[in-house]
Write a protein that holds these residues in place. Sequence first.
Motif, PDB file in Angstrom:
ATOM      1  N   PRO A  69       0.836  -1.207   0.000  1.00  0.00           N
ATOM      2  CA  PRO A  69       0.000   0.000   0.000  1.00  0.00           C
ATOM      3  C   PRO A  69       0.869   1.253   0.000  1.00  0.00           C
ATOM      4  N   THR A  70       0.440   2.230  -0.753  1.00  0.00           N
ATOM      5  CA  THR A  70       1.236   3.447  -0.929  1.00  0.00           C
ATOM      6  C   THR A  70       0.352   4.675  -0.927  1.00  0.00           C
ATOM      7  N   SER A 107      -0.687  12.401   8.497  1.00  0.00           N
ATOM      8  CA  SER A 107      -1.969  11.885   8.981  1.00  0.00           C
ATOM      9  C   SER A 107      -2.528  10.835   8.031  1.00  0.00           C
ATOM     10  N   VAL A 108      -2.460  11.109   6.728  1.00  0.00           N
ATOM     11  CA  VAL A 108      -2.939  10.137   5.751  1.00  0.00           C
ATOM     12  C   VAL A 108      -2.169   8.831   5.879  1.00  0.00           C
ATOM     13  N   VAL A 109      -0.858   8.933   6.041  1.00  0.00           N
ATOM     14  CA  VAL A 109      -0.019   7.742   6.155  1.00  0.00           C
ATOM     15  C   VAL A 109      -0.368   6.956   7.414  1.00  0.00           C
ATOM     16  N   ARG A 110      -0.561   7.657   8.526  1.00  0.00           N
ATOM     17  CA  ARG A 110      -0.920   6.961   9.769  1.00  0.00           C
ATOM     18  C   ARG A 110      -2.277   6.267   9.639  1.00  0.00           C
ATOM     19  N   ALA A 111      -3.243   6.955   9.045  1.00  0.00           N
ATOM     20  CA  ALA A 111      -4.578   6.364   8.899  1.00  0.00           C
ATOM     21  C   ALA A 111      -4.531   5.128   8.015  1.00  0.00           C
ATOM     22  N   MET A 112      -3.792   5.204   6.917  1.00  0.00           N
ATOM     23  CA  MET A 112      -3.659   4.028   6.054  1.00  0.00           C
ATOM     24  C   MET A 112      -2.920   2.903   6.774  1.00  0.00           C
ATOM     25  N   GLY A 113      -1.894   3.267   7.552  1.00  0.00           N
ATOM     26  CA  GLY A 113      -1.139   2.264   8.286  1.00  0.00           C
ATOM     27  C   GLY A 113      -2.005   1.507   9.271  1.00  0.00           C
ATOM     28  N   ARG A 114      -2.921   2.212   9.947  1.00  0.00           N
ATOM     29  CA  ARG A 114      -3.829   1.535  10.877  1.00  0.00           C
ATOM     30  C   ARG A 114      -4.759   0.591  10.124  1.00  0.00           C
ATOM     31  N   ALA A 115      -5.232   1.026   8.965  1.00  0.00           N
ATOM     32  CA  ALA A 115      -6.171   0.200   8.201  1.00  0.00           C
ATOM     33  C   ALA A 115      -5.490  -1.034   7.625  1.00  0.00           C
ATOM     34  N   PHE A 116      -4.305  -0.859   7.069  1.00  0.00           N
ATOM     35  CA  PHE A 116      -3.634  -1.959   6.379  1.00  0.00           C
ATOM     36  C   PHE A 116      -2.747  -2.788   7.305  1.00  0.00           C
ATOM     37  N   GLY A 117      -2.377  -2.220   8.458  1.00  0.00           N
ATOM     38  CA  GLY A 117      -1.544  -2.965   9.390  1.00  0.00           C
ATOM     39  C   GLY A 117      -0.137  -3.204   8.890  1.00  0.00           C
ATOM     40  N   THR A 118       0.374  -2.307   8.063  1.00  0.00           N
ATOM     41  CA  THR A 118       1.713  -2.466   7.523  1.00  0.00           C
ATOM     42  C   THR A 118       2.287  -1.094   7.184  1.00  0.00           C
ATOM     43  N   GLU A 119       3.570  -1.065   6.854  1.00  0.00           N
ATOM     44  CA  GLU A 119       4.220   0.192   6.496  1.00  0.00           C
ATOM     45  C   GLU A 119       3.670   0.720   5.172  1.00  0.00           C
ATOM     46  N   ASP A 127     -12.051  -6.048  -0.779  1.00  0.00           N
ATOM     47  CA  ASP A 127     -11.281  -5.947   0.466  1.00  0.00           C
ATOM     48  C   ASP A 127     -10.533  -4.615   0.533  1.00  0.00           C
ATOM     49  N   LEU A 128      -9.970  -4.189  -0.591  1.00  0.00           N
ATOM     50  CA  LEU A 128      -9.252  -2.912  -0.602  1.00  0.00           C
ATOM     51  C   LEU A 128     -10.224  -1.747  -0.483  1.00  0.00           C
ATOM     52  N   LEU A 129     -11.393  -1.877  -1.098  1.00  0.00           N
ATOM     53  CA  LEU A 129     -12.401  -0.829  -0.972  1.00  0.00           C
ATOM     54  C   LEU A 129     -12.768  -0.624   0.492  1.00  0.00           C
ATOM     55  N   MET A 130     -12.891  -1.709   1.236  1.00  0.00           N
ATOM     56  CA  MET A 130     -13.218  -1.586   2.652  1.00  0.00           C
ATOM     57  C   MET A 130     -12.038  -1.021   3.451  1.00  0.00           C
ATOM     58  N   LYS A 131     -10.812  -1.263   2.983  1.00  0.00           N
ATOM     59  CA  LYS A 131      -9.659  -0.614   3.606  1.00  0.00           C
ATOM     60  C   LYS A 131      -9.712   0.898   3.380  1.00  0.00           C
ATOM     61  N   GLY A 132     -10.235   1.308   2.233  1.00  0.00           N
ATOM     62  CA  GLY A 132     -10.439   2.726   1.996  1.00  0.00           C
ATOM     63  C   GLY A 132     -11.449   3.312   2.968  1.00  0.00           C
ATOM     64  N   VAL A 133     -12.543   2.585   3.195  1.00  0.00           N
ATOM     65  CA  VAL A 133     -13.529   3.006   4.184  1.00  0.00           C
ATOM     66  C   VAL A 133     -12.868   3.171   5.548  1.00  0.00           C
TER      67      VAL A 133
END
Length: 476
Positions: A200-201, A391-403, A448-454
């Motif tokens: 994820p990027t 903030s965007v990076v932290r939020a994505m990191g929480r959702a995806f559970g990875t760097e 699954d990725l769409l829900m990660k966006g949510v």
Amino acid sequence: MSTTPDSAVRSVRTYIEAHKAAFLDDLADWLRIPSVSADPDRNADVRASATWLAAKLGETGFPVVEIWDTPGAPAVFAQWPSADPDAPTVLVYGHHDVQPADRTDGWDTDPFNPTVKGDRLYARGAADDKGQVFFHTLGVRAHLAATGRSTPAVHLKLLIEGEEESGSPNFPALIKEHSARLACDAVIVSDTGMWSADTPTVCTGMRGLADCQIDLHGPDQDIHSGSFGGAVPNPAAEAARLVAALHDADHRVSIPGFYDGVVPLTDRERELIAQLPFDEAEWLRTAKSYAAVGEAGHSTLERIWARPTAEVNGIYGGYQGPGGKTIVPASAHLKLSFRLVAGQDTDRIQELVAQWVADRLPAGAGIRHEITFWGATRPCLTPLDHPALESVVRAMGRAFGTEIRFTREGGSGPAADLQDVLDVPVLFLGISVPSDGWHSVNEKVEIDLLMKGVETSAYLWSDLAEAHTTGSWRQS
């Protein structure tokens, strides 16, 4: 990063799971509307799409929802103020129009009859861009449910355009007209993608664009090459000389002043790009090409993301039929495009290109020319250390559970218009992957990725509100 979700994460995920089915049903209803902005016969459908979205945003809880008309297709504006008057204001941008699509193009299913196969949702607009717009509706509701708030942690605004797939011809005027209503501290663009599902990027920039047509005229009509060839200027030959002079031996653009002001990659940015799992051989297969070439001293990804380019999109003139026809043609034509990066000004590039052509085709040399530029798009870039990007990076990191890693986009879009008119940073939040088939047959989105966006959207608003109290969002 810990793989054990905290209580807030569990609350968000529980809410999303409980509402996932209804969310996907609603999205499918929207995808059934063939909102093709490029087709005049679909004007009513584009308006129906805007009307549908406006109604759904009202159901979501936005107290202000409006349809903004333009000389072309309508946009949708929504606003949900925070109960905290000192909260930052964030504007989400996306678009509700889609590319043309028909079953006869090679689709396996009807492009406007959404079809779920396994964990994939197939339909035109599933990824570009209805799916990525729509995940914010469930995201903000999950944010409220998990935090116990009755309003978002930020003053939340949405602007969903209706003409992006037609080049956004009325978008700059629209945002200038409504600039006071659109005033914000940051823009979130959800019309982009990630490197891959496993990597994820976040995108940190898009290139700008300037393109033109050059028409060269020699004799007033095609003339006999035996009687006149070698004694009068040949516009096709001059077109070829222009193309040959466009780059030097290191594949750098030869137009004087072209690189003035270009913001170079930092060592850190080059390191981050090099960390991506890039397979050049696979990339070449995707490009249907056989070798990687470009500006010396830069990698392939650097060339397509962070360096300016000049491309010959077309060169034509003279006889095109079977066999030979021995003439000096009356005219020849070039189509050129220039991808631009931060630090380059589109107006200045157009001036430099026009001067370069004029210098190589001086008056009195027997070749007359005209150069026509089309609408230009400015580049945009978000600094890696910007608090809102973090903030965007932290939020994505929480959702995806990875760097979360970083990319840029080689293409261009209306993000720079928002950056320029509103004078705020533009950030990119997208979950689409290259296999989603934007603009192609069998477009899809990974559910699954769409829900990660949510999920990312659900975490983002509180993080942005907190970050706003500790750092400046203004770009220098």
